[in-house]
Motif scaffolding. Structure first.
Motif, PDB file in Angstrom:
ATOM      1  N   SER A  97       0.796  -1.010   0.104  1.00 53.55           N
ATOM      2  CA  SER A  97       0.053   0.152   0.018  1.00 53.55           C
ATOM      3  C   SER A  97       0.829   1.257   0.110  1.00 53.55           C
ATOM      4  N   VAL A  98       2.231   1.321   0.310  1.00 55.70           N
ATOM      5  CA  VAL A  98       2.876   2.447   0.524  1.00 55.70           C
ATOM      6  C   VAL A  98       4.003   2.216  -0.800  1.00 55.70           C
ATOM      7  N   ASP A  99       4.086   1.170  -1.706  1.00 56.67           N
ATOM      8  CA  ASP A  99       4.997   1.109  -2.400  1.00 56.67           C
ATOM      9  C   ASP A  99       4.852   1.851  -3.661  1.00 56.67           C
ATOM     10  N   SER A 100       3.659   2.407  -3.822  1.00 54.87           N
ATOM     11  CA  SER A 100       3.319   3.302  -5.037  1.00 54.87           C
ATOM     12  C   SER A 100       3.720   2.699  -6.317  1.00 54.87           C
ATOM     13  N   THR A 101       3.953   1.247  -6.600  1.00 57.99           N
ATOM     14  CA  THR A 101       4.227   0.899  -7.946  1.00 57.99           C
ATOM     15  C   THR A 101       2.840   0.017  -8.532  1.00 57.99           C
ATOM     16  N   GLY A 102       1.899  -0.120  -7.616  1.00 55.92           N
ATOM     17  CA  GLY A 102       0.711  -0.712  -8.126  1.00 55.92           C
ATOM     18  C   GLY A 102      -0.655   0.029  -8.294  1.00 55.92           C
ATOM     19  N   LEU A 103      -1.300  -0.428  -9.134  1.00 54.23           N
ATOM     20  CA  LEU A 103      -2.605   0.336  -9.413  1.00 54.23           C
ATOM     21  C   LEU A 103      -3.909  -0.312  -8.671  1.00 54.23           C
ATOM     22  N   ASP A 104      -4.887   0.147  -8.088  1.00 50.59           N
ATOM     23  CA  ASP A 104      -5.984  -0.255  -7.576  1.00 50.59           C
ATOM     24  C   ASP A 104      -7.142  -0.181  -8.720  1.00 50.59           C
ATOM     25  N   LEU A 105      -8.479  -0.866  -8.539  1.00 47.56           N
ATOM     26  CA  LEU A 105      -9.332  -0.799  -9.446  1.00 47.56           C
ATOM     27  C   LEU A 105      -9.915   0.746  -9.618  1.00 47.56           C
ATOM     28  N   GLU A 106      -9.917   1.475  -8.664  1.00 46.28           N
ATOM     29  CA  GLU A 106     -10.334   2.839  -8.798  1.00 46.28           C
ATOM     30  C   GLU A 106      -9.502   3.642  -9.757  1.00 46.28           C
ATOM     31  N   ASP A 107      -8.107   3.353  -9.669  1.00 44.66           N
ATOM     32  CA  ASP A 107      -7.186   3.822 -10.417  1.00 44.66           C
ATOM     33  C   ASP A 107      -7.419   3.864 -12.134  1.00 44.66           C
ATOM     34  N   LEU A 108      -7.836   2.522 -11.894  1.00 46.23           N
ATOM     35  CA  LEU A 108      -7.806   1.855 -13.564  1.00 46.23           C
ATOM     36  C   LEU A 108      -9.305   2.466 -14.231  1.00 46.23           C
ATOM     37  N   LEU A 109     -10.358   2.464 -13.186  1.00 42.53           N
ATOM     38  CA  LEU A 109     -11.704   3.113 -13.812  1.00 42.53           C
ATOM     39  C   LEU A 109     -11.615   4.312 -14.171  1.00 42.53           C
ATOM     40  N   ALA A 110     -10.583   5.171 -13.320  1.00 43.42           N
ATOM     41  CA  ALA A 110     -10.513   6.790 -13.617  1.00 43.42           C
ATOM     42  C   ALA A 110      -9.689   6.738 -14.955  1.00 43.42           C
ATOM     43  N   GLU A 111      -8.686   6.139 -15.186  1.00 40.46           N
ATOM     44  CA  GLU A 111      -7.776   6.235 -16.160  1.00 40.46           C
ATOM     45  C   GLU A 111      -8.605   6.112 -17.546  1.00 40.46           C
ATOM     46  N   PHE A 112      -9.559   5.300 -17.632  1.00 40.39           N
ATOM     47  CA  PHE A 112     -10.443   5.390 -18.728  1.00 40.39           C
ATOM     48  C   PHE A 112     -11.753   5.839 -18.683  1.00 40.39           C
ATOM     49  N   ASP A 113     -12.095   6.949 -17.813  1.00 45.28           N
ATOM     50  CA  ASP A 113     -13.331   7.504 -17.587  1.00 45.28           C
ATOM     51  C   ASP A 113     -14.432   6.744 -17.372  1.00 45.28           C
ATOM     52  N   LEU A 114     -14.281   5.748 -16.594  1.00 46.82           N
ATOM     53  CA  LEU A 114     -15.211   4.920 -16.427  1.00 46.82           C
ATOM     54  C   LEU A 114     -15.947   4.819 -15.031  1.00 46.82           C
ATOM     55  N   GLN A 115     -15.814   5.832 -14.083  1.00 43.70           N
ATOM     56  CA  GLN A 115     -16.171   5.767 -12.966  1.00 43.70           C
ATOM     57  C   GLN A 115     -17.809   6.059 -12.757  1.00 43.70           C
ATOM     58  N   GLY A 116     -18.222   6.608 -13.812  1.00 32.95           N
ATOM     59  CA  GLY A 116     -19.467   7.012 -14.079  1.00 32.95           C
ATOM     60  C   GLY A 116     -20.474   6.021 -14.526  1.00 32.95           C
ATOM     61  N   THR A 117     -19.856   5.098 -15.377  1.00 36.08           N
ATOM     62  CA  THR A 117     -20.412   4.082 -16.022  1.00 36.08           C
ATOM     63  C   THR A 117     -20.412   2.689 -15.226  1.00 36.08           C
ATOM     64  N   VAL A 118     -19.400   2.580 -14.478  1.00 39.63           N
ATOM     65  CA  VAL A 118     -19.115   1.078 -13.803  1.00 39.63           C
ATOM     66  C   VAL A 118     -19.440   1.433 -12.173  1.00 39.63           C
ATOM     67  N   GLN A 119     -20.484   0.681 -11.593  1.00 42.24           N
ATOM     68  CA  GLN A 119     -20.918   0.721 -10.290  1.00 42.24           C
ATOM     69  C   GLN A 119     -20.912  -0.524  -9.603  1.00 42.24           C
ATOM     70  N   GLU A 120     -20.369  -0.356  -8.343  1.00 41.50           N
ATOM     71  CA  GLU A 120     -20.389  -1.709  -7.581  1.00 41.50           C
ATOM     72  C   GLU A 120     -21.777  -1.925  -7.040  1.00 41.50           C
ATOM     73  N   THR A 121     -22.174  -2.949  -7.092  1.00 43.40           N
ATOM     74  CA  THR A 121     -23.873  -3.247  -6.700  1.00 43.40           C
ATOM     75  C   THR A 121     -23.779  -3.120  -5.121  1.00 43.40           C
ATOM     76  N   ALA A 122     -25.022  -2.865  -4.551  1.00 41.25           N
ATOM     77  CA  ALA A 122     -25.220  -2.577  -3.299  1.00 41.25           C
ATOM     78  C   ALA A 122     -24.976  -3.530  -2.467  1.00 41.25           C
ATOM     79  N   ASP A 123     -24.939  -4.794  -2.905  1.00 41.38           N
ATOM     80  CA  ASP A 123     -24.576  -6.069  -2.063  1.00 41.38           C
ATOM     81  C   ASP A 123     -23.044  -6.348  -2.002  1.00 41.38           C
ATOM     82  N   GLY A 124     -22.173  -5.465  -2.874  1.00 36.50           N
ATOM     83  CA  GLY A 124     -20.830  -5.471  -2.766  1.00 36.50           C
ATOM     84  C   GLY A 124     -20.214  -7.177  -3.343  1.00 36.50           C
ATOM     85  N   GLY A 125     -19.442  -7.447  -2.590  1.00 33.56           N
ATOM     86  CA  GLY A 125     -18.751  -8.785  -2.838  1.00 33.56           C
ATOM     87  C   GLY A 125     -18.293  -8.947  -4.300  1.00 33.56           C
TER      88      GLY A 125
END
Length: 364
Positions: free
Chosen positions: A109-137
């Motif tokens: 988490s402190v290495d800064s060499t990795g990407l998380d899912l939010e980073d990837l979605l933001a990279e391709f402007d997908l935050q508004g079109t991809v949503q996690e369901t209320a149930d999560g999982g």
């Protein structure tokens, strides 16, 4: 230069890093042999085994090798190279970000060499079109307008929109499927930017490396037109798959893709390939025709090549290897060499006798 950018050079932030550090590509290709060597390795590895090779230990060399590799691809300017290079870069990125997502240690988490899912979605402007369901999982919903272009080159039945349970204009996907779609977003970004016009000074400095890439491409002979179907000369893997088809056996998706792409590459028409599959008890003409047309590029923007030997081996489809297999990296290269070595009298096209000697494909 950040290690993250070297690990994921397709990122907009990586491009901006190169630009803001006023890196002159002409100077790099003339004076930095390590960058040029790594760039050549990226492209040749993409052709030979579908990867971009081992990363360089120096983050600067690794990052700068990416734009230089793109220059080499543009100089060679063959559609098959663009396609294979984009797939290899995307596949490598996929392996890396799936590993990043699995690694949740404090150190990571402190290495800064990795990407998380939010980073990837933001990279391709997908935050508004991809949503996690209320149930999560690990379950998500992706807007259908976003889903369709991302999934258009995924040939398996399950990706077709008609097979998706649409819900209020969205397609439900699990995390694994979402990551596959993000891999396709990366591939599309890389593919769409190639080839481009290369300045003469840079092209002159890289001509030796471009020639090396052309030599590998020629050895694989992926751009050669073949219109001869002689099952006796097929590589062992394709003989085995064709034999299974003719026995009416069910093939998994990766095997069906491999043999269909091979048959389209050697000149068989969609009608001829569809007829081969008719013996299967679960045969569906509409679906078989759709898949074949998609693979051959008639109903998709991509004309697919058969998988490499390395890919065939990874899926367990590399069987009955012979001596020539040990020297050949691709089923098409195997078949072309067998065709070249055969006497003209032995090159009787299977289709000329209606495929009646189909048992030849099994080696019986």
């Amino acid at each position: 230069m950040q290690r993250l950018h070297a690990r994921y050079p397709f990122l907009e932030a990586a491009r901006e890093t190169v630009a803001t550090e006023t890196v002159d590509l002409g100077t790099v290709v003339e004076q930095d042999g390590a960058v040029v060597d790594r760039a050549r390795q990226r492209v040749i590895a993409a052709l030979e085994d579908g990867t971009v090779g081992e990363p360089h230990r120096d983050a600067r060399v690794e990052l700068l090798s990416y734009p230089v590799a793109r220059v080499l691809v543009s100089m060679v300017d063959e559609r098959v190279l663009v396609r294979k290079y984009a797939r290899a870069e995307a596949a490598t990125a996929y392996d890396r970000f799936t590993a990043d997502l699995e690694d949740t240690t404090e150190l990571k988490s402190v290495d800064s060499t990795g990407l998380d899912l939010e980073d990837l979605l933001a990279e391709f402007d997908l935050q508004g079109t991809v949503q996690e369901t209320a149930d999560g999982g690990g379950e998500y919903r992706i807007d259908v307008g976003t889903y369709v272009p991302l999934a258009e080159d995924l040939w398996e039945d399950g990706w077709r929109l008609v097979n998706q349970p649409l819900d209020r204009g969205a397609v439900p996907v699990d995390e694994s499927d979402l990551l596959t779609l993000l891999r396709e977003a990366i591939r599309t970004r890389i593919d769409d930017g190639l080839p481009f016009e290369v300045p003469d000074a840079i092209a002159d400095a890289l001509e030796e490396e471009a020639a090396a890439v052309r030599d590998v491409l020629a050895d694989l002979d992926l751009t050669r037109e073949i219109d001869t179907v002689v099952p006796d000369l097929f590589p062992p893997c394709m003989k085995a798959l064709l034999d299974q088809i003719q026995k009416g056996e069910h093939l998994p998706h990766h095997s069906r893709f491999a043999i269909t792409a091979f048959l389209t590459s050697i000149g068989m028409t969609t009608d001829e390939i569809v007829d081969l599959y008719r013996v299967n008890s679960s045969f569906g003409e509409e679906m078989t025709r759709y898949q074949t047309d998609h693979i051959r590029g008639d109903t998709s923007p991509t004309e697919y090549s058969p998988p490499s030997c390395a890919t065939m081996q990874s899926y367990g489809d590399c069987v009955n290897k012979d001596d020539l297999c040990e020297q050949i990296p691709h089923p098409m290269a195997y078949y072309e060499e067998r065709i070249d070595d055969a006497d003209d009298d032995d090159l009787e096209d299977w289709r000329e006798n209606g495929g009646e000697e189909s048992e030849a494909a099994s080696g019986d």
